[in-house]
Design a protein around this motif. Structure first.
Motif, PDB file in Angstrom:
ATOM      1  N   LYS A 131       2.442   1.594  -3.512  1.00 28.53           N
ATOM      2  CA  LYS A 131       1.479   2.078  -4.506  1.00 28.53           C
ATOM      3  C   LYS A 131       1.368   3.597  -4.452  1.00 28.53           C
ATOM      4  O   LYS A 131       1.345   4.268  -5.489  1.00 28.53           O
ATOM      5  CB  LYS A 131       0.108   1.440  -4.254  1.00 28.53           C
ATOM      6  CG  LYS A 131      -0.007  -0.009  -4.676  1.00 28.53           C
ATOM      7  CD  LYS A 131      -1.418  -0.521  -4.432  1.00 28.53           C
ATOM      8  CE  LYS A 131      -1.583  -1.946  -4.945  1.00 28.53           C
ATOM      9  NZ  LYS A 131      -2.960  -2.462  -4.730  1.00 28.53           N
ATOM     10  N   GLU A 132       1.308   4.133  -3.252  1.00 32.64           N
ATOM     11  CA  GLU A 132       1.228   5.588  -3.095  1.00 32.64           C
ATOM     12  C   GLU A 132       2.503   6.262  -3.588  1.00 32.64           C
ATOM     13  O   GLU A 132       2.450   7.327  -4.223  1.00 32.64           O
ATOM     14  CB  GLU A 132       0.976   5.930  -1.628  1.00 32.64           C
ATOM     15  CG  GLU A 132      -0.386   5.491  -1.111  1.00 32.64           C
ATOM     16  CD  GLU A 132      -0.586   5.805   0.358  1.00 32.64           C
ATOM     17  OE1 GLU A 132       0.336   6.425   0.960  1.00 32.64           O
ATOM     18  OE2 GLU A 132      -1.643   5.450   0.912  1.00 32.64           O
ATOM     19  N   ARG A 133       3.654   5.646  -3.315  1.00 27.17           N
ATOM     20  CA  ARG A 133       4.926   6.210  -3.764  1.00 27.17           C
ATOM     21  C   ARG A 133       5.032   6.191  -5.291  1.00 27.17           C
ATOM     22  O   ARG A 133       5.618   7.093  -5.891  1.00 27.17           O
ATOM     23  CB  ARG A 133       6.096   5.449  -3.140  1.00 27.17           C
ATOM     24  CG  ARG A 133       6.226   5.643  -1.636  1.00 27.17           C
ATOM     25  CD  ARG A 133       7.466   4.966  -1.075  1.00 27.17           C
ATOM     26  NE  ARG A 133       8.674   5.618  -1.560  1.00 27.17           N
ATOM     27  CZ  ARG A 133       9.534   5.063  -2.407  1.00 27.17           C
ATOM     28  NH1 ARG A 133       9.304   3.848  -2.891  1.00 27.17           N
ATOM     29  NH2 ARG A 133      10.607   5.715  -2.790  1.00 27.17           N
ATOM     30  N   ASN A 140       0.831  -1.219   0.000  1.00 24.96           N
ATOM     31  CA  ASN A 140       0.000   0.000   0.000  1.00 24.96           C
ATOM     32  C   ASN A 140       0.858   1.260   0.000  1.00 24.96           C
ATOM     33  O   ASN A 140       0.550   2.235  -0.706  1.00 24.96           O
ATOM     34  CB  ASN A 140      -0.935  -0.012   1.204  1.00 24.96           C
ATOM     35  CG  ASN A 140      -2.029  -1.052   1.082  1.00 24.96           C
ATOM     36  OD1 ASN A 140      -2.425  -1.428  -0.027  1.00 24.96           O
ATOM     37  ND2 ASN A 140      -2.532  -1.532   2.206  1.00 24.96           N
ATOM     38  N   ILE A 181       2.467   6.454  -7.467  1.00 22.17           N
ATOM     39  CA  ILE A 181       1.616   7.547  -7.955  1.00 22.17           C
ATOM     40  C   ILE A 181       2.291   8.887  -7.722  1.00 22.17           C
ATOM     41  O   ILE A 181       2.304   9.764  -8.609  1.00 22.17           O
ATOM     42  CB  ILE A 181       0.241   7.501  -7.265  1.00 22.17           C
ATOM     43  CG1 ILE A 181      -0.504   6.203  -7.618  1.00 22.17           C
ATOM     44  CG2 ILE A 181      -0.592   8.720  -7.670  1.00 22.17           C
ATOM     45  CD1 ILE A 181      -0.793   6.022  -9.081  1.00 22.17           C
ATOM     46  N   GLU A 182       2.868   9.047  -6.549  1.00 17.67           N
ATOM     47  CA  GLU A 182       3.526  10.305  -6.205  1.00 17.67           C
ATOM     48  C   GLU A 182       4.695  10.586  -7.149  1.00 17.67           C
ATOM     49  O   GLU A 182       4.844  11.708  -7.651  1.00 17.67           O
ATOM     50  CB  GLU A 182       4.022  10.245  -4.756  1.00 17.67           C
ATOM     51  CG  GLU A 182       4.726  11.504  -4.283  1.00 17.67           C
ATOM     52  CD  GLU A 182       5.242  11.376  -2.862  1.00 17.67           C
ATOM     53  OE1 GLU A 182       5.964  12.288  -2.415  1.00 17.67           O
ATOM     54  OE2 GLU A 182       4.942  10.353  -2.200  1.00 17.67           O
TER      55      GLU A 182
END
Length: 357
Positions: free
Chosen positions: A345-347, A342, A349-350
């Motif tokens: 995944k955020e990294r 999780n 997108i960032e």
């Protein structure tokens, strides 16, 4: 923004397809128009030059198995499905390779020159002669290539100069990161493979098979040693599992399949357990929280070992085949694994959002 992806999308390989599809989907989800760029072949380096009879040698190696004709049929069926169905569906070959606002190089072994390939040492994969306003990488990998090999081949200065022109560099393993640091003086981003970063919830296709099975996920010409076969069969039989092999013929498995890449995901999700010696085999095993064991080979040890270390799963490596059953029975803390997924995944997108503005 018009974004080009320069990757391994032309390779007949399920992992290559899925990582290319995943990266394309993530970037499109950020609102960009995406096209794939075909690799322009480069110099054939001395140690990895394709000889006159290279293709025949490769074919002989893959056919020098117990049932060569059956393996050949499996291989031909796989290539036919990729060329006729899967690659067109991915969008390979439809781009006009015109001007791009940005080009993303990766994922996969885009920086690995220590291998014999039809495209050789393509400087295009290091950003040269790309018709784009800026170039960046995402989860690129040097594979079996080390800094020592680059220096022996006397290409380290060339590659370092090209990498310094990237607007951002992202790799997926520590060996690749260390090479980038040595060649550029800058620490790159570390990101996970797109197969982990993208969900595939809408694409995944569950198999029609009923019953419980073990999935053996490998490449042609591998997993044919007697001790490997014995350990795999012994564990499967002890659990009452059928053995299914993915696009690779073995006379000791119960069934050989040549599915759609999205069905491959479904086979991983529905399997009781997995034995693999590939990077993406391990990726899909941990992605779907499965009991699995990994046989590490020399060519993929850098990226595969780092992947398992990153997710606290190094204990899944089979050092001795007698340990396979013990490793399979050892529970995995998938709460911790999923927490890392999780975050990653955020990294992802960032990183892409920040560098594709």
């Amino acid at each position: 923004m018009k974004v080009g992806i320069l990757s391994m999308q032309q390779i007949t390989n399920y992992g290559s397809f899925l990582q290319a599809y995943g990266l394309k989907s993530i970037i499109e989800g950020l609102g960009h128009e995406v096209e794939f760029i075909d690799i322009v072949p480069g110099e054939q380096l001395s140690r990895y030059r394709i000889g006159r009879f290279h293709k025949f040698g490769l074919l002989w190696k893959r056919l020098f198995v117990k049932h060569p004709l059956r393996q050949l049929r499996c291989t031909l069926k796989l290539h036919k499905r990729f060329d006729k169905e899967f690659k067109p569906e991915l969008g390979v070959g439809v781009g006009n390779n015109s001007h791009f606002d940005a080009v993303v190089i990766g994922s996969d072994e885009v920086f690995n020159i220590a291998q014999t390939t039809w495209f050789g040492f393509s400087t295009q994969l290091f950003g040269e002669d790309l018709n784009a306003d800026k170039v960046l990488s995402y989860a690129g990998c040097f594979g079996a290539t080390t800094l020592g090999i680059l220096k022996e081949l006397n290409v380290h200065n060339k590659i370092g100069g090209l990498l310094k022109q990237f607007s951002a560099i992202s790799v997926r393993d520590e060996n690749s990161a260390n090479i980038v640091v040595e060649l550029t003086g800058a620490r790159p981003y570390l990101n996970v493979d797109p197969v982990i970063a993208y969900g595939f919830e809408k694409e995944i296709r569950l198999p029609e098979h009923k019953g419980r099975y073990m999935l053996v996920y490998t490449y042609p010409g591998r997993m044919n040693k007697p001790d490997e076969i014995l350990a795999i069969k012994k564990y499967a039989r002890s659990k009452g599992l059928r053995i299914i092999s993915n696009a690779n013929y073995f006379d000791w498995v119960d069934e050989v399949i040549t599915p759609h890449p999205f069905e491959v995901l479904g086979y991983f999700l529905s399997a009781e357990c997995i034995v693999t010696d590939t990077f993406h085999g391990a990726v899909m095993s941990l992605k779907y929280n499965k009991p699995f064991s990994v046989i590490v080979r020399g060519m993929n040890s850098n990226k595969l070992t780092y992947l398992l270390e990153q997710f606290g799963l190094k204990q899944r490596i089979v050092g001795n085949l007698s340990e396979l059953a013990t490793i399979m029975e050892q529970p995995v803390d998938y709460d911790s694994v999923n927490a890392i997924i999780n975050v990653e995944k955020e990294r992802t997108i960032e990183y892409l959002k920040d560098n594709l503005q």
